[in-house]
Design a protein around this motif. Sequence first.
Motif, short mmCIF file in Angstrom:
data_model
loop_
_atom_site.label_atom_id
_atom_site.label_comp_id
_atom_site.label_asym_id
_atom_site.label_seq_id
_atom_site.Cartn_x
_atom_site.Cartn_y
_atom_site.Cartn_z
N GLY A 85 0.83 -1.21 0.00
CA GLY A 85 0.00 0.00 0.00
C GLY A 85 0.86 1.26 0.00
N LEU A 86 1.96 1.22 0.73
CA LEU A 86 2.89 2.35 0.73
C LEU A 86 3.53 2.53 -0.64
N LEU A 87 3.82 1.44 -1.32
CA LEU A 87 4.37 1.52 -2.67
C LEU A 87 3.38 2.16 -3.62
N ARG A 88 2.09 1.82 -3.48
CA ARG A 88 1.06 2.44 -4.32
C ARG A 88 0.99 3.94 -4.07
N THR A 89 1.07 4.34 -2.80
CA THR A 89 1.04 5.77 -2.47
C THR A 89 2.26 6.49 -3.04
N LEU A 90 3.43 5.88 -2.93
CA LEU A 90 4.64 6.49 -3.48
C LEU A 90 4.57 6.57 -5.01
N GLY A 91 3.95 5.59 -5.64
CA GLY A 91 3.76 5.65 -7.09
C GLY A 91 2.90 6.83 -7.49
N LEU A 92 1.84 7.09 -6.71
CA LEU A 92 0.99 8.25 -6.98
C LEU A 92 1.75 9.55 -6.73
N VAL A 93 2.54 9.60 -5.68
CA VAL A 93 3.37 10.78 -5.41
C VAL A 93 4.37 10.99 -6.56
N GLY A 94 4.92 9.91 -7.07
CA GLY A 94 5.85 10.00 -8.19
C GLY A 94 5.20 10.53 -9.46
N ILE A 95 3.95 10.13 -9.70
CA ILE A 95 3.22 10.65 -10.86
C ILE A 95 3.02 12.15 -10.72
N MET A 123 6.65 5.70 -13.07
CA MET A 123 5.78 5.89 -11.91
C MET A 123 4.37 5.39 -12.18
N VAL A 124 3.90 5.52 -13.42
CA VAL A 124 2.59 4.97 -13.78
C VAL A 124 2.63 3.44 -13.67
N ILE A 125 3.72 2.85 -14.13
CA ILE A 125 3.87 1.39 -14.04
C ILE A 125 3.92 0.94 -12.59
N VAL A 126 4.66 1.68 -11.75
CA VAL A 126 4.73 1.35 -10.32
C VAL A 126 3.34 1.41 -9.71
N PHE A 127 2.60 2.47 -10.01
CA PHE A 127 1.26 2.62 -9.44
C PHE A 127 0.34 1.49 -9.87
#
Length: 138
Positions: A85-95, A123-127
């Motif tokens: 879940g933290l990785l998803r949040t960081l992906g959104l922050v990266g976008i 970042m889109v791929i990470v999200f």
Amino acid sequence: METEQRSSASWYLRMFSYLLLLCGLFGVAVGAVVVAIAFADGAPTEASVSLSALVLGLSAIAANGVTLACGIVGWIASREPAQRGLLRTLGLVGIVASVMALGLCYATGAGLPTSLIFNLLLMVIVFVIANNLVKSAL
């Protein structure tokens, strides 16, 4: 069967995290070089700095810093599924950081740097990956 799927997803997430770490480190280093060149371009007595180069360097450092953080958290999340879940949040922050960096670069005349567009794609791929992993755990 569930163990094979989980270990396979963890392995792919770990390998993608290594890619994010490499891209993040490279991007931060390049951003630091661009900032150093922006300050070196002006004469020592001149107070002005090339604004577009400075913005490009600082935005590259910020956006790739988030990429580096995603790589670290992704590596941790490959071993501890609770961190996805933290990785998803960081992906959104990266976008958001990549879009803001692209906007700043465009506004100051630096154009749309390919490195920041690539960072946005990562970042889109990470999200998407993190979002799918979180949804599959529910």
